[in-house]
Design an enzyme around this catalytic site. Sequence first.
Site, short mmCIF file in Angstrom:
data_model
loop_
_atom_site.label_atom_id
_atom_site.label_comp_id
_atom_site.label_asym_id
_atom_site.label_seq_id
_atom_site.Cartn_x
_atom_site.Cartn_y
_atom_site.Cartn_z
N TYR A 59 18.97 1.50 -20.90
CA TYR A 59 18.61 1.92 -22.25
C TYR A 59 17.49 2.96 -22.20
CZ TYR A 59 17.09 1.76 -27.12
OH TYR A 59 16.75 2.10 -28.41
N GLN A 70 4.06 6.58 -34.95
CA GLN A 70 5.28 7.37 -35.08
C GLN A 70 6.17 6.78 -36.15
OE1 GLN A 70 8.42 5.98 -33.80
NE2 GLN A 70 9.61 7.70 -34.60
N HIS A 81 14.17 14.72 -27.53
CA HIS A 81 14.25 13.26 -27.54
C HIS A 81 14.61 12.72 -26.15
CE1 HIS A 81 13.92 10.25 -30.85
NE2 HIS A 81 14.38 9.45 -29.92
#
Length: 396
Positions: A24, A127, A275
């Site tokens: 992940y 965030q 990202h």
Amino acid sequence: MIISAASDYRAAAQRILPPFLFHYMDGGAYSEYTLRRNVEDLSEVALRQRILKNMSDLSLETTLFNEKLSMPVALGPVGLCGMYARRGEVQAAKAADAHGIPFTLSTVSVCPIEEVAPAIKRPMWFQLYVLRDRGFMRNALERAKAAGCSTLVFTVDMPTPGARYRDAHSGMSGPNAAMRRYLQAVTHPQWAWDVGLNGRPHDLGNISAYLGKPTGLEDYIGWLANNFDPSISWKDLEWIRDFWDGPMVIKGILDPEDARDAVRFGADGIVVSNHGGRQLDGVLSSACALPAIADAVKGDIAILADSGIRNGLDVVRMIALGADTVLLGRAFLYALATAGQAGVANLLNLIEKEMKVAMTLTGAKSISEITQDSLVQVLGKELPAALAPMAKGNAA
């Protein structure tokens, strides 16, 4: 295992973690082309070695948003840190605090704002995603302000989640995912004891605080998937700019025009980021995108960068390409999974030492002296197209 470099933590983390958690964090979107290019393009940025410069007075210190940083590095927002080490967000925050750099708490952290903020002396950053549920966004902002968070990092490159094929193979998602995760957990005893048993609760703390009930991994996947908002525009951010009176950073910029829009919007900073290659495969690496963005807005807004940074040399490269500060993601998560707070602390020490070596051998006594002039063309090979203009006249 002997840890002598930041890269050693990845191998150690892979042995300790259940596969669904390792992949992940380690994986990217689709075929993971951008994930690989982030690292490879950065590695192709050659530095200009200089000698006999009297480097006895060398400093890594810098200032960002009126905060003093011991080096131009911050721990970026990474979701689910508390699944990688016992109360992982707290451990990572303590390591960053001790080193004199900021820690950024993710919206989708295991430990809530109210658990992490009191554990450190330095105000942390927070965030936030753009979500359909504006009530959650307002609640999170109010709680972040109440906890003393200094800077808001607003992630805008997730109007929809990227397709991460590794997750289906590893058990994070896909058929019989819950059973597969359970079987993996019981066959990884170190993680099962440290995190599985002693790291509870495993719910998503910030979301649970809003919903008023525990939010587990399955709930998280469903809730987040249903709350990404593809209709978002700059206009939708105006209420957040009005509500948040501290520095606001827009994360997920890859195009110079978007960077100019961020300046016009009134943001205090941007993060040049894809990202970590987890959203749209095939976009520019951050290293390739950064120079043009720096040319467009340097001096008008603080420029941060992430994606592909694995060591102190990479930090120096990103600064030379135009960043003011960098964010670490996977690099610190590998260390956290391996050895908790001590692992992150050691990683930061390694990065600091690597930066000092690179700066000493390039003749940069301070962060401000790391510039485009620090770069050269790779021997006999053109740099990636976006980097080539910077090397003109500096071929080795």
